[in-house]
Write an enzyme that holds these catalytic residues in place. Structure first.
Site, mmCIF file in Angstrom:
data_model
loop_
_atom_site.group_PDB
_atom_site.id
_atom_site.type_symbol
_atom_site.label_atom_id
_atom_site.label_comp_id
_atom_site.label_asym_id
_atom_site.label_seq_id
_atom_site.Cartn_x
_atom_site.Cartn_y
_atom_site.Cartn_z
ATOM 1 N N ARG A 1 102.499 -41.388 -49.801
ATOM 2 C CA ARG A 1 101.481 -42.722 -49.315
ATOM 3 C C ARG A 1 101.899 -43.142 -47.973
ATOM 4 O O ARG A 1 103.153 -43.383 -47.530
ATOM 5 C CB ARG A 1 101.471 -43.657 -50.261
ATOM 6 C CG ARG A 1 101.221 -43.522 -51.730
ATOM 7 C CD ARG A 1 101.725 -44.480 -52.578
ATOM 8 N NE ARG A 1 103.170 -44.531 -52.481
ATOM 9 C CZ ARG A 1 103.990 -45.255 -52.969
ATOM 10 N NH1 ARG A 1 103.440 -46.481 -53.725
ATOM 11 N NH2 ARG A 1 105.186 -45.393 -52.919
ATOM 12 N N GLU A 2 100.945 -43.334 -47.320
ATOM 13 C CA GLU A 2 101.292 -43.680 -45.843
ATOM 14 C C GLU A 2 102.004 -45.091 -46.011
ATOM 15 O O GLU A 2 101.526 -45.971 -46.729
ATOM 16 C CB GLU A 2 99.994 -43.732 -45.007
ATOM 17 C CG GLU A 2 99.538 -42.424 -44.383
ATOM 18 C CD GLU A 2 98.429 -42.624 -43.742
ATOM 19 O OE1 GLU A 2 97.978 -43.493 -42.967
ATOM 20 O OE2 GLU A 2 97.771 -41.400 -43.494
ATOM 21 N N GLY B 1 89.775 -54.819 -55.447
ATOM 22 C CA GLY B 1 89.539 -55.472 -54.194
ATOM 23 C C GLY B 1 88.652 -54.737 -53.355
ATOM 24 O O GLY B 1 87.418 -54.248 -54.052
ATOM 25 N N CYS C 1 92.661 -39.819 -47.063
ATOM 26 C CA CYS C 1 92.807 -39.007 -48.223
ATOM 27 C C CYS C 1 91.628 -39.194 -49.477
ATOM 28 O O CYS C 1 90.941 -38.033 -49.690
ATOM 29 C CB CYS C 1 94.176 -38.998 -49.087
ATOM 30 S SG CYS C 1 95.481 -38.265 -47.878
HETATM 31 C C1 UDX Z 1 97.089 -41.445 -50.906
HETATM 32 C C2 UDX Z 1 97.613 -41.114 -52.334
HETATM 33 O O1 UDX Z 1 98.398 -42.254 -52.926
HETATM 34 C C3 UDX Z 1 98.864 -39.878 -51.821
HETATM 35 O O2 UDX Z 1 99.497 -39.476 -52.973
HETATM 36 C C4 UDX Z 1 98.109 -38.735 -51.174
HETATM 37 O O3 UDX Z 1 99.113 -37.780 -50.604
HETATM 38 C C5 UDX Z 1 97.435 -39.510 -49.958
HETATM 39 O O4 UDX Z 1 96.548 -40.444 -50.349
HETATM 40 P P1 UDX Z 1 97.428 -43.186 -49.124
HETATM 41 O O5 UDX Z 1 96.032 -42.846 -48.730
HETATM 42 O O6 UDX Z 1 98.496 -43.097 -48.038
HETATM 43 O O7 UDX Z 1 97.840 -42.066 -50.164
HETATM 44 O O8 UDX Z 1 97.397 -44.541 -49.746
HETATM 45 P P2 UDX Z 1 97.539 -45.317 -51.204
HETATM 46 O O9 UDX Z 1 98.705 -46.184 -51.321
HETATM 47 O O10 UDX Z 1 97.198 -44.385 -52.192
HETATM 48 O O11 UDX Z 1 96.074 -46.149 -50.886
HETATM 49 C C6 UDX Z 1 94.916 -45.574 -50.716
HETATM 50 C C7 UDX Z 1 93.830 -46.829 -50.594
HETATM 51 O O12 UDX Z 1 93.637 -47.298 -52.049
HETATM 52 C C8 UDX Z 1 94.104 -48.081 -49.746
HETATM 53 O O13 UDX Z 1 92.945 -48.303 -48.946
HETATM 54 C C9 UDX Z 1 94.460 -49.076 -50.840
HETATM 55 O O14 UDX Z 1 94.295 -50.142 -50.088
HETATM 56 C C10 UDX Z 1 93.628 -48.792 -51.669
HETATM 57 N N1 UDX Z 1 94.214 -49.301 -53.300
HETATM 58 C C11 UDX Z 1 95.359 -48.734 -53.791
HETATM 59 C C12 UDX Z 1 93.347 -50.148 -53.852
HETATM 60 O O15 UDX Z 1 92.429 -50.728 -53.521
HETATM 61 N N2 UDX Z 1 93.994 -50.498 -55.132
HETATM 62 C C13 UDX Z 1 95.164 -50.036 -55.788
HETATM 63 O O16 UDX Z 1 95.371 -50.558 -56.999
HETATM 64 C C14 UDX Z 1 95.740 -49.078 -54.990
#
Ligand code: UDX
Length: 467
Positions: free
Chosen positions: A159-160, A276, A283
């Site tokens: 995750r970023e 939210g 991704c």
């Molecule tokens: C994601 C995957 O988690 C990771 O395993 C994959 O390799 C790449 O894509 P990333 O996009 O970096 O990683 O962020 P992540 O922390 O997963 O969040 C993605 C989005 O979902 C964000 O916009 C975050 O705000 C949102 N999110 C996450 C929610 O709205 N609710 C949550 O409960 C979790």
């Protein structure tokens, strides 16, 4: 082992620095000379917590280059970690993957090299990469490769914002290849992570319970599908809770309590149930679209994944609808947005909800003021056409605003002097798009606090709205 990594974006650079840190000899290649020049002087072209520290610690074993001739010959493993951005047609643009594969093929010179697809590529790309390498090798050397390479898939789950932590301490490592020899090589490569035998950096401590990491070794197609299936599942988990949050609001339930109540069931799990504005980033949107389109090529409909996408799109509209219902008229209003990055601890703006929300508000005649702790410079460069006012502090965003929306849950936004901020706003309306602020305290200060799927006490429904 000797490793080459093609592409120094979030995935490539994080992977390279972590592999060098645990003891491998790594060469990172990028065709962008400015990026390589910055990296050579110890500066990182992306914002990722502790990346510069880990880069400094790994420095003796990591080199940066723009030359395939330098990076490829002699490499035991070559990772392809180039961008696969969405193309105008919706599917991923594979031009960088094609170029990287051809350049690798033309420079392979070792008794056995595993070429690993680390970029998220459409299912079946492993075979395509294999044929591109083979052709380029034959053209360059005038002979067949005769078993000197094989292609594997090693999907990335980082995750970023917590990329280094996720790479050093992964939940699992997935490697897929139809050639057992390359699986053996990748097993040896990841050994320090699998056994957790490296010394943890002080600034990135090992999670207490972590003793060993499971390795999943599969065929090529299964590894490729695992990546998409994992991302789509996480995306639909978020969309599911967001859909339930819509109902929660209508029936007067509180989504945070609902999420806790269902998440404590071990079969469901607490994570990715935070309601939210919806997901953003490079991704989830791209991978769910690719999954639907790959399935269509096989005449298969994927209604669940499609619905997850639609619910996510709708969440952006919900923000505008909530502002409309609170302010009655949007034309001429000043709206402040806190946060531009798609999530905290990154400057990545790909599919960032803030951008879509800003555009929707501008279309409706609002003046939009924005702030982000790290992503403003990137926003200025990448989105010059979006007519927002960039403010150098969150306080400036709120000055004379009719409403403020918390779009990205940067931790510093929770600690603002909200009492002082309320006094500078035209109307103290606060839409917490991430449900992270202390609603009771903010209401006590005098804000009309609006959450996403939370209950609003009746007394706060009549905040004076100046026409
Ligand atoms: C994601 C995957 O988690 C990771 O395993 C994959 O390799 C790449 O894509 P990333 O996009 O970096 O990683 O962020 P992540 O922390 O997963 O969040 C993605 C989005 O979902 C964000 O916009 C975050 O705000 C949102 N999110 C996450 C929610 O709205 N609710 C949550 O409960 C979790």
């Amino acid at each position: 082992m000797r490793i080459a990594i093609i592409g120094t974006g979030y995935v490539g650079l994080t992977t390279g620095v972590c592999l060098a840190y645990v003891g491998h000899e790594v060469q990172c290649l990028d065709t962008d000379t400015a990026k390589i020049a910055a990296l050579k002087s110890g500066r990182t072209p992306i914002y990722e917590p502790f990346l510069e520290e880990l880069l400094a610690d790994a420095a003796p074993r990591i080199r940066f280059t723009t030359s395939y001739e330098e990076a490829i010959p002699g490499a035991d493993v070559v990772f392809i970690a180039v961008g696969t951005p969405p193309s105008p047609g919706g599917g991923p643009d594979l031009q960088y993957l094609r170029l990287a594969s051809q350049s690798i093929g033309a420079h392979l010179d070792h008794e056995f090299t595993v070429v690993v697809n680390k970029s998220t590529v459409p299912i079946g790309s492993g075979n395509w990469v294999d044929s591109l390498i083979r052709e380029a090798y034959e053209t360059a050397k005038g002979k067949r490769p005769a078993g000197c390479f094989s292609v594997a898939s090693n999907p990335e789950f980082l995750r970023e914002g917590s990329g280094l932590h996720d790479s050093l301490y992964p939940d699992r490592v997935v490697v897929g290849s139809d050639d057992p020899k390359s699986l053996d090589t990748l097993y040896a490569l990841y050994r320090p992570m699998l056994d957790q035998s490296f010394t943890a950096p002080t600034y990135l401590p090992r999670p207490e319970a972590l003793a060993a990491v499971p390795l999943i070794a599969t065929d090529l197609a299964s590894a490729e599908l695992i990546k998409y299936a994992a991302n789509a599942f996480l995306a639909l988990k978020i969309s599911y809770i967001n859909e339930i949050s819509q109902l929660a609001e209508r029936v007067g339930a509180d989504i945070a309590q609902v999420a806790k109540g269902i998440g404590l069931d071990a079969r469901i799990g607490m994570r990715f149930l935070h309601a939210g504005i919806g997901w953003g980033g490079s991704c989830f949107g791209k991978d769910t679209a690719a999954l639907v389109s790959t399935a269509a090529e096989y005449s298969l409909d994927m209604p669940i994944v499609k619905a997850a996408r639609e619910v996510n799109r709708r969440q952006r509209d919900v923000v505008v609808e909530k502002l409309l219902s609170a302010l009655r008229i949007l034309k001429g209003r000043t709206i402040g947005l806190l946060g531009l990055a798609f999530k905290p601890n990154t400057d990545d703006l790909r599919e960032a909800p803030a951008i879509e929300i800003a555009k929707k508000l501008i279309e409706r005649g609002c003046k939009v003021r924005v702030h982000d702790p790290v992503a403003m410079e990137r926003f200025r460069r990448e989105y010059p056409g979006i007519d927002v006012i960039l403010c150098d502090s969150p306080e400036k965003v709120a000055e004379n605003a009719d409403a403020v929306v918390l779009v990205t849950e940067w931790p510093q936004y929770s600690d603002l002097d909200w009492e002082a901020i309320a006094k500078t706003m035209r109307t103290p309306i606060l839409l917490d798009g991430r449900n992270v602020l202390d609603a009771a305290r903010l209401r006590g200060i005098g804000f009309r606090y609006i959450g996403m799927g939370t209950v609003e006490p009746a007394a706060h429904l009549d905040v004076l709205v100046k026409a």
